[in-house]
Scaffold this motif. Structure first.
Motif, PDB file in Angstrom:
ATOM      1  N   ALA A  80       0.832  -1.201   0.000  1.00 52.00           N
ATOM      2  CA  ALA A  80       0.000   0.000   0.000  1.00 52.00           C
ATOM      3  C   ALA A  80       0.866   1.251   0.000  1.00 52.00           C
ATOM      4  N   PHE A  81       0.434   2.251  -0.749  1.00 58.70           N
ATOM      5  CA  PHE A  81       1.104   3.546  -0.735  1.00 58.70           C
ATOM      6  C   PHE A  81       0.974   4.172   0.648  1.00 58.70           C
ATOM      7  N   ASP A  82       2.079   4.666   1.169  1.00 56.90           N
ATOM      8  CA  ASP A  82       2.101   5.305   2.483  1.00 56.90           C
ATOM      9  C   ASP A  82       2.430   6.784   2.301  1.00 56.90           C
ATOM     10  N   PRO A  83       1.444   7.671   2.476  1.00 57.73           N
ATOM     11  CA  PRO A  83       1.681   9.101   2.251  1.00 57.73           C
ATOM     12  C   PRO A  83       2.692   9.707   3.207  1.00 57.73           C
ATOM     13  N   LYS A  84       3.018   9.008   4.305  1.00 62.36           N
ATOM     14  CA  LYS A  84       3.989   9.521   5.276  1.00 62.36           C
ATOM     15  C   LYS A  84       5.396   8.992   5.028  1.00 62.36           C
ATOM     16  N   ASN A  85       5.518   8.060   4.074  1.00 61.71           N
ATOM     17  CA  ASN A  85       6.823   7.466   3.802  1.00 61.71           C
ATOM     18  C   ASN A  85       7.616   8.349   2.840  1.00 61.71           C
ATOM     19  N   GLU A  86       8.870   8.615   3.163  1.00 60.21           N
ATOM     20  CA  GLU A  86       9.693   9.517   2.359  1.00 60.21           C
ATOM     21  C   GLU A  86       9.891   9.010   0.935  1.00 60.21           C
ATOM     22  N   VAL A  87      10.095   7.692   0.787  1.00 64.62           N
ATOM     23  CA  VAL A  87      10.304   7.126  -0.550  1.00 64.62           C
ATOM     24  C   VAL A  87       9.028   7.248  -1.376  1.00 64.62           C
ATOM     25  N   ASP A  88       7.890   6.895  -0.779  1.00 65.50           N
ATOM     26  CA  ASP A  88       6.617   7.001  -1.488  1.00 65.50           C
ATOM     27  C   ASP A  88       6.357   8.441  -1.931  1.00 65.50           C
ATOM     28  N   GLN A  89       6.631   9.385  -1.047  1.00 62.79           N
ATOM     29  CA  GLN A  89       6.451  10.795  -1.387  1.00 62.79           C
ATOM     30  C   GLN A  89       7.336  11.197  -2.563  1.00 62.79           C
ATOM     31  N   ARG A  90       8.582  10.758  -2.512  1.00 61.24           N
ATOM     32  CA  ARG A  90       9.540  11.125  -3.559  1.00 61.24           C
ATOM     33  C   ARG A  90       9.125  10.563  -4.923  1.00 61.24           C
ATOM     34  N   VAL A  91       8.697   9.312  -4.930  1.00 57.58           N
ATOM     35  CA  VAL A  91       8.308   8.683  -6.197  1.00 57.58           C
ATOM     36  C   VAL A  91       7.039   9.323  -6.760  1.00 57.58           C
ATOM     37  N   VAL A  92       6.060   9.568  -5.896  1.00 60.48           N
ATOM     38  CA  VAL A  92       4.816  10.188  -6.368  1.00 60.48           C
ATOM     39  C   VAL A  92       5.071  11.600  -6.883  1.00 60.48           C
TER      40      VAL A  92
END
Length: 252
Positions: free
Chosen positions: A62-74
């Motif tokens: 699941a996408f985690d809006p608080k995760n730094e990697v997820d934020q960077r990729v999005v």
């Protein structure tokens, strides 16, 4: 629980058959046809994450809006989507010479791959099959890697017309085949949907339509539900076997 167990047995049987293991346990095969015929009750609302896990052995994260990697990729995907719309909406864009929307899709895929791949810290490529072959058809279309973390994100572009957002027609499919499977990583799975207006007429060039894309949405598939459509297929080679032909003629 009944729905889940039925769906998972069907998936297991289909996966076994797709891998060439035709000697499936007889009880499972005997139950397959009734479940397919009873798809309204049994085979709707199947979690896509479970389909992926049972067929490929990989997790849908699941996408985690608080995760730094997820934020960077999005952030990188979002910038690429904005630029893709800007380029392909341009009057001199190559898609403006294309009459069918289905033939426009590959331009979105190619442009996104170029833009995401040129984003610092990201790699973007066509995913390879289990046989390590590049294959454009089938889900997913793009494989994104965050270089710093080595995490994988799958991205599949879709195009849809204004007003069809709530349509019940099929717009997504995943075929459970082992040899051509392109999901080979635990990953976040995204759909990127681009909305377009009906093709307008260009007054400067009568008869030539203009494609105009108005918005995009990035969708997390971790909670996506799918249904199984029963379909038995056969080719001309399968049908027109000499041993099966009972009469022929040439219209004489």
């Amino acid at each position: 629980m009944v729905r889940r167990s039925a769906a998972l047995i069907v998936i297991a049987v289909l996966s076994r058959l797709a891998s060439g293991q035709t000697a499936a346990p007889k009880p499972a095969v005997d139950q397959l046809i009734p479940w397919l015929l009873d798809e309204d009750r049994q085979l709707r609302g199947v979690p896509f994450s479970e389909v992926i896990a049972d067929i490929t052995g990989k997790r849908v994260i699941a996408f985690d809006p608080k995760n730094e990697v997820d934020q960077r990729v999005v952030k990188g995907i979002s910038a690429a989507c904005d630029e893709t719309m800007k380029r392909l909406n341009a009057p001199d864009s190559p898609i403006q010479k294309i009459g069918r929307i289905n033939e426009v899709s590959s331009h979105f895929e190619d442009t996104l791959r170029e833009l995401i791949g040129s984003t610092a810290g990201l790699q973007c490529e066509l995913p390879r099959t289990a046989e390590n072959k590049v294959q454009r058809s089938g889900y997913p279309d793009l494989r994104i890697v965050d270089v710093a973390s080595n995490r994988v994100f799958y991205l599949d572009p879709k195009l849809y017309a204004v007003g069809s957002r709530d349509s019940s027609f099929r717009t997504f499919y995943f075929e459970p085949k082992v040899a051509t499977n392109k999901v080979r990583d635990d990953a976040v799975h995204f759909i990127i949907g681009f909305e377009h207006q009906p093709r307008e007429k260009n007054t400067a060039s009568p008869g030539i339509g203009i494609w105009t894309f108005t918005r995009w949405d990035l969708v997390d598939l971790s909670d996506f539900k799918v249904k199984l459509k029963a379909e038995f297929q056969g080719s001309n080679h399968d049908m027109y076997r000499p041993a099966a032909i009972v009469a022929s003629g040439k219209g004489d």
